[in-house]
Design a protein around this motif. Structure first.
Motif, PDB file in Angstrom:
ATOM      1  N   MET A 117       0.855  -1.177   0.000  1.00 28.14           N
ATOM      2  CA  MET A 117       0.000   0.000   0.000  1.00 28.14           C
ATOM      3  C   MET A 117       0.897   1.235   0.000  1.00 28.14           C
ATOM      4  SD  MET A 117      -2.848   1.099   2.857  1.00 28.14           S
ATOM      5  CE  MET A 117      -4.009  -0.127   2.318  1.00 28.14           C
ATOM      6  N   LYS A 118       0.766   2.066  -1.029  1.00 25.71           N
ATOM      7  CA  LYS A 118       1.605   3.266  -1.146  1.00 25.71           C
ATOM      8  C   LYS A 118       1.025   4.438  -0.377  1.00 25.71           C
ATOM      9  CE  LYS A 118       3.438   1.957  -5.572  1.00 25.71           C
ATOM     10  NZ  LYS A 118       4.830   1.906  -5.637  1.00 25.71           N
ATOM     11  N   SER A 119      -0.260   4.424  -0.160  1.00 26.43           N
ATOM     12  CA  SER A 119      -0.896   5.455   0.649  1.00 26.43           C
ATOM     13  C   SER A 119      -1.797   4.757   1.654  1.00 26.43           C
ATOM     14  CB  SER A 119      -1.702   6.426  -0.220  1.00 26.43           C
ATOM     15  OG  SER A 119      -2.752   5.745  -0.869  1.00 26.43           O
ATOM     16  N   ALA A 120      -2.282   5.508   2.581  1.00 25.70           N
ATOM     17  CA  ALA A 120      -3.192   4.955   3.572  1.00 25.70           C
ATOM     18  C   ALA A 120      -4.624   5.258   3.135  1.00 25.70           C
ATOM     19  CB  ALA A 120      -2.915   5.587   4.929  1.00 25.70           C
ATOM     20  N   ILE A 121      -5.573   4.550   3.715  1.00 22.68           N
ATOM     21  CA  ILE A 121      -6.979   4.851   3.459  1.00 22.68           C
ATOM     22  C   ILE A 121      -7.730   4.973   4.775  1.00 22.68           C
ATOM     23  CG2 ILE A 121      -7.094   3.809   1.166  1.00 22.68           C
ATOM     24  CD1 ILE A 121      -8.505   1.393   2.456  1.00 22.68           C
ATOM     25  N   ILE A 122      -8.722   5.835   4.745  1.00 26.61           N
ATOM     26  CA  ILE A 122      -9.679   5.917   5.845  1.00 26.61           C
ATOM     27  C   ILE A 122     -10.941   5.245   5.350  1.00 26.61           C
ATOM     28  CG2 ILE A 122     -11.087   7.415   7.303  1.00 26.61           C
ATOM     29  CD1 ILE A 122      -8.931   9.574   6.933  1.00 26.61           C
ATOM     30  N   ILE A 123     -11.458   4.315   6.125  1.00 27.36           N
ATOM     31  CA  ILE A 123     -12.744   3.698   5.822  1.00 27.36           C
ATOM     32  C   ILE A 123     -13.729   4.223   6.861  1.00 27.36           C
ATOM     33  CG2 ILE A 123     -14.048   1.574   5.545  1.00 27.36           C
ATOM     34  CD1 ILE A 123     -11.390   0.133   5.049  1.00 27.36           C
ATOM     35  N   LYS A 124     -14.640   5.057   6.415  1.00 23.96           N
ATOM     36  CA  LYS A 124     -15.653   5.632   7.304  1.00 23.96           C
ATOM     37  C   LYS A 124     -16.712   4.581   7.608  1.00 23.96           C
ATOM     38  CE  LYS A 124     -14.566  10.131   7.348  1.00 23.96           C
ATOM     39  NZ  LYS A 124     -14.471  10.925   8.529  1.00 23.96           N
ATOM     40  N   GLU A 125     -17.342   4.705   8.755  1.00 18.30           N
ATOM     41  CA  GLU A 125     -18.378   3.730   9.117  1.00 18.30           C
ATOM     42  C   GLU A 125     -19.538   3.749   8.133  1.00 18.30           C
ATOM     43  OE1 GLU A 125     -20.782   6.326  12.464  1.00 18.30           O
ATOM     44  OE2 GLU A 125     -19.451   4.749  13.132  1.00 18.30           O
ATOM     45  N   CYS A 126     -19.721   4.863   7.399  1.00 20.59           N
ATOM     46  CA  CYS A 126     -20.799   4.959   6.407  1.00 20.59           C
ATOM     47  C   CYS A 126     -20.433   4.273   5.099  1.00 20.59           C
ATOM     48  CB  CYS A 126     -21.166   6.415   6.159  1.00 20.59           C
ATOM     49  SG  CYS A 126     -19.849   7.377   5.393  1.00 20.59           S
ATOM     50  N   GLY A 127     -19.162   3.824   4.961  1.00 20.33           N
ATOM     51  CA  GLY A 127     -18.761   3.080   3.781  1.00 20.33           C
ATOM     52  C   GLY A 127     -17.906   3.852   2.794  1.00 20.33           C
ATOM     53  N   THR A 128     -17.730   5.146   2.985  1.00 17.43           N
ATOM     54  CA  THR A 128     -16.873   5.896   2.069  1.00 17.43           C
ATOM     55  C   THR A 128     -15.403   5.684   2.438  1.00 17.43           C
ATOM     56  OG1 THR A 128     -16.936   7.923   3.399  1.00 17.43           O
ATOM     57  CG2 THR A 128     -18.622   7.685   1.697  1.00 17.43           C
ATOM     58  N   THR A 129     -14.543   5.767   1.430  1.00 18.74           N
ATOM     59  CA  THR A 129     -13.112   5.640   1.673  1.00 18.74           C
ATOM     60  C   THR A 129     -12.395   6.859   1.102  1.00 18.74           C
ATOM     61  OG1 THR A 129     -12.712   4.423  -0.376  1.00 18.74           O
ATOM     62  CG2 THR A 129     -13.158   3.120   1.585  1.00 18.74           C
ATOM     63  N   THR A 130     -11.303   7.215   1.743  1.00 16.84           N
ATOM     64  CA  THR A 130     -10.486   8.351   1.330  1.00 16.84           C
ATOM     65  C   THR A 130      -9.031   7.955   1.426  1.00 16.84           C
ATOM     66  OG1 THR A 130     -12.123   9.862   2.277  1.00 16.84           O
ATOM     67  CG2 THR A 130      -9.960  10.776   1.787  1.00 16.84           C
ATOM     68  N   LYS A 131      -8.256   8.220   0.373  1.00 12.75           N
ATOM     69  CA  LYS A 131      -6.814   7.989   0.422  1.00 12.75           C
ATOM     70  C   LYS A 131      -6.141   9.190   1.069  1.00 12.75           C
ATOM     71  CE  LYS A 131      -6.402   5.048  -3.615  1.00 12.75           C
ATOM     72  NZ  LYS A 131      -5.744   4.863  -4.921  1.00 12.75           N
ATOM     73  N   LEU A 132      -5.053   8.938   1.786  1.00 17.40           N
ATOM     74  CA  LEU A 132      -4.295  10.019   2.392  1.00 17.40           C
ATOM     75  C   LEU A 132      -2.877   9.583   2.677  1.00 17.40           C
ATOM     76  CD1 LEU A 132      -4.990  10.517   6.138  1.00 17.40           C
ATOM     77  CD2 LEU A 132      -5.870   8.558   4.928  1.00 17.40           C
ATOM     78  N   VAL A 133      -2.041  10.540   2.963  1.00 16.94           N
ATOM     79  CA  VAL A 133      -0.672  10.290   3.415  1.00 16.94           C
ATOM     80  C   VAL A 133      -0.490  11.076   4.712  1.00 16.94           C
ATOM     81  CG1 VAL A 133       0.293   9.863   1.127  1.00 16.94           C
ATOM     82  CG2 VAL A 133       0.263  12.173   2.034  1.00 16.94           C
ATOM     83  N   PRO A 134       0.482  10.700   5.525  1.00 14.98           N
ATOM     84  CA  PRO A 134       0.723  11.451   6.764  1.00 14.98           C
ATOM     85  C   PRO A 134       1.003  12.924   6.469  1.00 14.98           C
ATOM     86  CG  PRO A 134       1.989   9.420   6.733  1.00 14.98           C
ATOM     87  CD  PRO A 134       1.406   9.574   5.364  1.00 14.98           C
ATOM     88  N   ASN A 135       0.709  13.783   7.426  1.00 18.56           N
ATOM     89  CA  ASN A 135       0.925  15.219   7.249  1.00 18.56           C
ATOM     90  C   ASN A 135       2.348  15.551   6.835  1.00 18.56           C
ATOM     91  OD1 ASN A 135      -1.718  15.961   7.760  1.00 18.56           O
ATOM     92  ND2 ASN A 135      -1.366  16.310   9.938  1.00 18.56           N
ATOM     93  N   ASP A 136       3.333  14.832   7.384  1.00 20.27           N
ATOM     94  CA  ASP A 136       4.733  15.110   7.030  1.00 20.27           C
ATOM     95  C   ASP A 136       5.228  14.191   5.911  1.00 20.27           C
ATOM     96  OD1 ASP A 136       5.166  12.660   8.221  1.00 20.27           O
ATOM     97  OD2 ASP A 136       6.497  13.416   9.784  1.00 20.27           O
ATOM     98  N   ALA A 137       4.317  13.397   5.340  1.00 19.56           N
ATOM     99  CA  ALA A 137       4.614  12.449   4.257  1.00 19.56           C
ATOM    100  C   ALA A 137       5.550  11.322   4.685  1.00 19.56           C
ATOM    101  CB  ALA A 137       5.166  13.167   3.032  1.00 19.56           C
TER     102      ALA A 137
END
Length: 92
Positions: free
Chosen positions: A1-21
């Motif tokens: 996994m090159k980036s992280a994901i947030i899986i919301k309880e409602c089912g949506t997902t968002t890719k992200l990286v740490p604030n400092d990368a």
């Protein structure tokens, strides 16, 4: 996994990286899951970060995160609340 994901309880997902990368801080992870964190090591080397007190707080079941958990460990539990899934390289 090159980036992280947030899986919301409602089912949506968002890719992200740490604030400092480089790596997520404790505060970043707590902000994502909404409280104290618990880390679950998945079979592929990724880490699922959940709210340690999610069930005590009566957070809603996160169906997508539960599916991932059960694929790794069987139908032994459910995951509640918003979840961060990341590669271990993003955790200090």
């Amino acid at each position: 996994m090159k980036s992280a994901i947030i899986i919301k309880e409602c089912g949506t997902t968002t890719k992200l990286v740490p604030n400092d990368a480089k790596a997520f801080t404790l505060e970043e992870m707590q902000g994502i899951v909404g409280g104290y964190i618990e880390m679950i090591h998945l079979n592929n080397g990724d880490i699922m970060v959940i709210n340690e007190e999610g069930k005590l707080l009566a957070l809603r079941i996160n169906d997508d995160a539960t599916d991932i958990f059960q694929d790794n460990f069987g139908e032994t539990d459910v995951i509640v609340g918003d979840v961060l899934i990341t590669n271990s390289k993003f955790i200090n």
